[in-house]
Design a protein around this motif. Structure first.
Motif, PDB file in Angstrom:
ATOM      1  N   ASP A 418      -3.018  -0.049  -3.451  1.00 16.49           N
ATOM      2  CA  ASP A 418      -2.472   1.347  -2.603  1.00 16.49           C
ATOM      3  C   ASP A 418      -1.445   1.966  -3.652  1.00 16.49           C
ATOM      4  O   ASP A 418      -1.382   0.718  -4.856  1.00 16.49           O
ATOM      5  CB  ASP A 418      -1.499   1.243  -1.797  1.00 16.49           C
ATOM      6  N   ASP A 419      -1.283   3.443  -3.693  1.00 12.21           N
ATOM      7  CA  ASP A 419      -0.652   3.599  -4.915  1.00 12.21           C
ATOM      8  C   ASP A 419       1.027   3.620  -4.583  1.00 12.21           C
ATOM      9  O   ASP A 419       1.377   4.223  -5.881  1.00 12.21           O
ATOM     10  CB  ASP A 419      -0.446   5.433  -4.143  1.00 12.21           C
ATOM     11  N   GLN A 420       1.443   2.438  -3.664  1.00 16.83           N
ATOM     12  CA  GLN A 420       2.779   2.073  -3.934  1.00 16.83           C
ATOM     13  C   GLN A 420       2.725   0.587  -4.688  1.00 16.83           C
ATOM     14  O   GLN A 420       3.595   0.588  -5.100  1.00 16.83           O
ATOM     15  CB  GLN A 420       3.440   1.542  -2.967  1.00 16.83           C
ATOM     16  N   GLY A 421       1.236   0.119  -5.407  1.00 20.02           N
ATOM     17  CA  GLY A 421       1.465  -1.246  -5.774  1.00 20.02           C
ATOM     18  C   GLY A 421       1.035  -2.709  -4.682  1.00 20.02           C
ATOM     19  O   GLY A 421       1.495  -3.720  -5.558  1.00 20.02           O
ATOM     20  N   ARG A 422       1.064  -2.692  -4.130  1.00 14.79           N
ATOM     21  CA  ARG A 422       1.045  -3.709  -2.616  1.00 14.79           C
ATOM     22  C   ARG A 422      -0.225  -3.808  -2.572  1.00 14.79           C
ATOM     23  O   ARG A 422      -0.933  -3.277  -2.861  1.00 14.79           O
ATOM     24  CB  ARG A 422       1.344  -3.126  -1.708  1.00 14.79           C
ATOM     25  N   ARG A 434      -0.851  -8.030   3.100  1.00 19.11           N
ATOM     26  CA  ARG A 434      -0.704  -7.378   2.339  1.00 19.11           C
ATOM     27  C   ARG A 434       0.579  -7.951   1.620  1.00 19.11           C
ATOM     28  O   ARG A 434       0.826  -8.819   2.118  1.00 19.11           O
ATOM     29  CB  ARG A 434       0.036  -5.923   2.987  1.00 19.11           C
ATOM     30  N   SER A 436       3.323  -7.980  -1.362  1.00 20.42           N
ATOM     31  CA  SER A 436       4.573  -6.603  -2.143  1.00 20.42           C
ATOM     32  C   SER A 436       5.234  -7.897  -2.464  1.00 20.42           C
ATOM     33  O   SER A 436       6.442  -8.836  -2.032  1.00 20.42           O
ATOM     34  CB  SER A 436       5.081  -5.757  -0.913  1.00 20.42           C
ATOM     35  N   ARG A 462      -5.235   8.025   3.078  1.00 21.32           N
ATOM     36  CA  ARG A 462      -4.223   6.333   2.938  1.00 21.32           C
ATOM     37  C   ARG A 462      -4.560   5.645   3.888  1.00 21.32           C
ATOM     38  O   ARG A 462      -3.511   4.861   4.626  1.00 21.32           O
ATOM     39  CB  ARG A 462      -2.998   6.693   2.820  1.00 21.32           C
ATOM     40  N   PRO A 478      -2.063   3.923   7.918  1.00 20.14           N
ATOM     41  CA  PRO A 478      -0.532   3.021   7.041  1.00 20.14           C
ATOM     42  C   PRO A 478      -0.048   2.996   7.937  1.00 20.14           C
ATOM     43  O   PRO A 478       0.545   1.792   7.535  1.00 20.14           O
ATOM     44  CB  PRO A 478      -0.764   4.448   6.591  1.00 20.14           C
ATOM     45  N   HIS A 694      -5.911  -1.822 -11.611  1.00 20.48           N
ATOM     46  CA  HIS A 694      -4.094  -0.476 -10.913  1.00 20.48           C
ATOM     47  C   HIS A 694      -3.627  -1.336 -12.000  1.00 20.48           C
ATOM     48  O   HIS A 694      -2.611  -2.917 -12.052  1.00 20.48           O
ATOM     49  CB  HIS A 694      -4.220  -0.931  -9.959  1.00 20.48           C
ATOM     50  N   ASP A 695      -2.913   0.027 -13.306  1.00 24.22           N
ATOM     51  CA  ASP A 695      -2.179  -0.245 -13.562  1.00 24.22           C
ATOM     52  C   ASP A 695      -2.093  -0.578 -14.497  1.00 24.22           C
ATOM     53  O   ASP A 695      -0.903  -1.742 -14.783  1.00 24.22           O
ATOM     54  CB  ASP A 695      -0.478   0.235 -12.656  1.00 24.22           C
TER      55      ASP A 695
END
Length: 714
Positions: A418-422, A434, A436, A462, A478, A694-695
């Motif tokens: 996701d956009d938080q890197g999880r 998940r 994180s 999301r 979410p 991702h990233d």
């Protein structure tokens, strides 16, 4: 195992051709493809899989009786005889339906003939002796039948008496009461003249040329079918018949269900008694005498199990029609009653024997013929050995991949960030996990959906959109709450098998307009045996679209060979679809000037394709979950060989020996291979099924893995 491949020069990468055109362009090749594409064996398997094929033997026997007597018995097929037979059949069938309900619930009712005769007498006495108007007399007769049935039900259900002995005793009691009534009122019941139009309608009325009693039977059949197969009460009746102990443990009130079945039998016998009384306008102690044996024969002949828990109202009707027409035909041929009983006994023994054999061997026949391999042909295998110079050349770039959730996850078929890197992935337990925190050390169960979560994608709100094998398309908010989006699509009416239910929703992606596109890999096999689709190699898959705005789910493309990965292209107007067993990627244009066009994007991969995802630089990532071998290519060209081999040797020992090779391929928009990531032998990442960029990192999932991999990209 180590990766091996033939030392052949790599074929040039071709631009996509139009449509799915077989490689064999000769006339002989086309005829060979056509021969294996036509599948009478598959039609046979799907036909015999239908539930309405269970009574095949009783239906064949009924058809044989009709044909035989139409030829041998004079006047059998005349309209007058058929109309009179329909009226008699209606009365017998109603009694058979009552017996069927009792037998499905696990009991038996030997008193149906006596109840039929007694309610016939009651209807006549109420009108003649009691002076009751016709309509109340009919209703009171049905109530009387229900009361007689309830007597059986109370003794069997609440006093725990054996059904056979109980109904045998009540048979004697009901028959004795009938004899007493006949003794005292024989003069009043021998011949009755009732001028009421309702009574005449019950006796000789017609609807659309059919006797009113027969039309009533059809209505009862439809209602009975709905109750037994579509209502909770019907399910409870079947459950009690299958196992009273299990039904009681499931919370079913067994006594009430048993009471209902006997009350229903009594009421149906009373309805039959009313029709009989109105048709003949008489009653006697001989009515229904010995009828229970004919009814029992008919019900067993139709396929209602004496053990309970199995049967339908239609099967009872088939048995009743067979016995009724057999008796009428023998009567027209001037055959005596003794011969009739002997013939009924012989027919019962033969039919039940054949039906038993059919029931035991039908499943075996379906199992042996269901998987029907077809012909698949591939291009030359590329040499993927180190130093070969092939774009698929083996390397070890995945061996140093970082492991996320090592030993904490089983079968993460797809992975997403996701956009938080999880990091999210599905598991065999039906969970979505998940990871994180620092080094992804925090593991939590994000959602418990069930099934096996496969492809995943985030929508604009999301929500996590998930394809769940065996369940359909789901959305997880979410906060971890999940809801079903769809578990069915439009049916293919040209096929025998109902494919409206989603059996194996696989991979998913969302286009900029918000539409959700996902693949159903196969409509013929489930999650437990999906690999059989590879043995078969037939176009059993499809591309499906769900529109959240309308809630509608529709099939867009049919007849795809195991469409696995689905990825929206960077142009926003097309989709890339990976076909696993064809080792091919298709491009489907869903929007724009090329809308509706289907073409080959890349062909002749050296392995079986799985998921596809977009890369950050305008290219695409493709997962290969296993590698082809010369033996595999040869076997796919020999359908008969595959059919024989699958019965003798486990599939992973001959057809898929290289499913433990992990490989990720990066391809350009022009269909060129740019780079590969390998784990030779699948030491850390066997059976790679997905990857997600991702990233600056590539996250890797696999159907057989116990971790999520993470590789830094240059």
């Amino acid at each position: 195992m180590t990766a091996t491949a033939p030392t052949r020069p790599a074929p040039p990468r071709r631009r996509p051709a139009e449509r799915n055109i077989p490689r064999q362009e000769t006339l002989r090749g086309r005829l060979r493809h056509l021969r294996y594409r036509a599948s009478p064996q598959q039609v046979f398997a799907e036909l015999f899989e239908k539930r309405w094929m269970e009574p095949a033997i009783p239906v064949a026997l009924l058809a044989g009786v009709i044909v035989f007597f139409s030829i041998a018995a004079p006047g059998f097929a005349s309209s007058a005889n058929l109309l009179s037979t329909a009226a008699e059949l209606a009365e017998m069938s109603l009694i058979c339906l009552g017996m069927a309900v009792v037998m499905i619930s696990g009991g038996i009712d030997l008193s149906v003939g006596a109840m039929f005769g007694l309610t016939n007498m009651v209807a006549i006495l109420l009108i003649t002796v009691g002076g009751v108007p016709v309509v109340p007399a009919i209703l009171l007769t049905v109530v009387a039948g229900a009361v007689l049935g309830s007597l059986n039900g109370v003794i069997v259900a609440y006093l725990k008496a054996r059904p056979f002995l109980t109904t045998l005793v009540t048979l004697i009691i009901f028959r004795g009461v009938l004899n007493l009534l006949d003794l005292h009122f024989s003069a009043q019941t021998a011949s009755v003249f009732v001028t009421d139009p309702v009574w005449e309608w019950f006796g000789s009325g017609k609807v659309a040329g059919l006797p009113f009693s027969f039309v009533t039977l059809l209505v009862v059949l439809v209602l009975g079918h709905v109750v037994l197969s579509r209502s909770r009460l019907g399910w409870h009746v079947t459950a009690v018949g299958a196992s009273r102990r299990a039904a009681r443990h499931a919370g079913i009130r067994v006594e009430r269900v048993l009471l209902f079945s006997y009350v229903a039998a009594g009421a149906l016998c009373a309805v039959a008694g009313v029709f009989y009384a109105a048709r003949l306008s008489s009653a006697s102690a001989r009515v229904g005498e010995g009828f229970e044996l004919n009814v029992l024969t008919a019900v067993i002949l139709g396929g209602i199990s004496l053990a309970g828990g199995k049967g339908t109202v239609w099967r009872a009707f088939i048995g009743a029609a067979t016995i009724s027409l057999l008796g009428k035909g023998l009567l027209l041929m001037d055959v005596g009653g003794e011969v009739l009983q002997t013939v009924l006994a012989v027919v019962l023994i033969v039919a039940v024997g054949l039906d038993t054999k059919w029931g035991k061997n039908r499943g075996k026949a379906i199992q042996k013929t269901y998987v029907n391999p077809t012909l698949l042909e591939y291009g030359p295998l590329e040499d993927i050995r180190p130093g070969s110079g092939s774009p698929f050349e083996i390397n070890d770039r995945l061996r140093d991949a970082e492991a996320i959730g090592l030993g904490q996850v089983e079968g993460p078929e797809d992975v997403i960030v996701d956009d938080q890197g999880r990091v999210y992935c599905g598991t065999r337990q039906g969970w979505i996990l998940r990871f994180s925190g620092p080094d992804f050390g925090t593991r939590e169960v994000f959602a418990r959906i069930g099934g096996h979560p496969l492809g995943m994608a985030f929508d604009a709100e999301r929500n996590l959109i998930v394809c769940v094998g065996g369940m359909g398309l789901y959305a997880v908010s979410p906060d971890g709450k999940h809801r079903k989006l769809s578990d069915e699509t439009d049916r293919t009416w040209s096929r025998l098998r109902d494919d409206s239910r989603l059996r194996m929703a696989d991979d998913v992606d969302i286009t900029p307009d918000g539409r959700i596109w996902f693949s159903e890999a196969t409509t013929r096999f489930d999650m437990a045996d999906w690999i059989l689709d590879g043995v078969e190699g037939r176009p059993n898959g499809r591309l499906v679209c769900h529109d959240p705005k309308t809630g509608r789910t529709r099939t867009v493309l049919r007849d795809l060979v195991f469409p696995n990965g689905v990825c929206g292209a960077h142009d926003g107007e097309s989709l890339l679809i990976a076909q696993t067993w064809l080792c091919r990627i298709l491009r489907y244009w869903h929007s724009g000037p090329n809308r509706g066009r289907l073409e080959i994007f890349m062909d002749n991969f050296p392995g079986y394709l799985d998921n596809i995802n977009r890369a950050s630089d305008g290219t695409y990532w493709v997962a290969l979950n296993g590698m082809r071998s010369p033996a595999y290519d040869l076997a796919m060209r020999m359908p008969k060989f595959r059919r024989r081999m699958m019965k003798r040797i486990p599939r992973d020992e001959w057809l898929y020996p290289s499913m433990n090779h992990g490989c990720v391929v990066k391809v350009s928009e022009a269909g060129e291979v740019l780079e590969t990531f390998w784990d030779p032998g699948g030491e850390k990442h066997a059976t790679i099924t997905s990857m997600r960029e991702h990233d600056g990192h590539l996250y890797i999932g696999g159907l057989e893995n116990n971790r999520v991999g993470r590789v830094r990209l240059s």
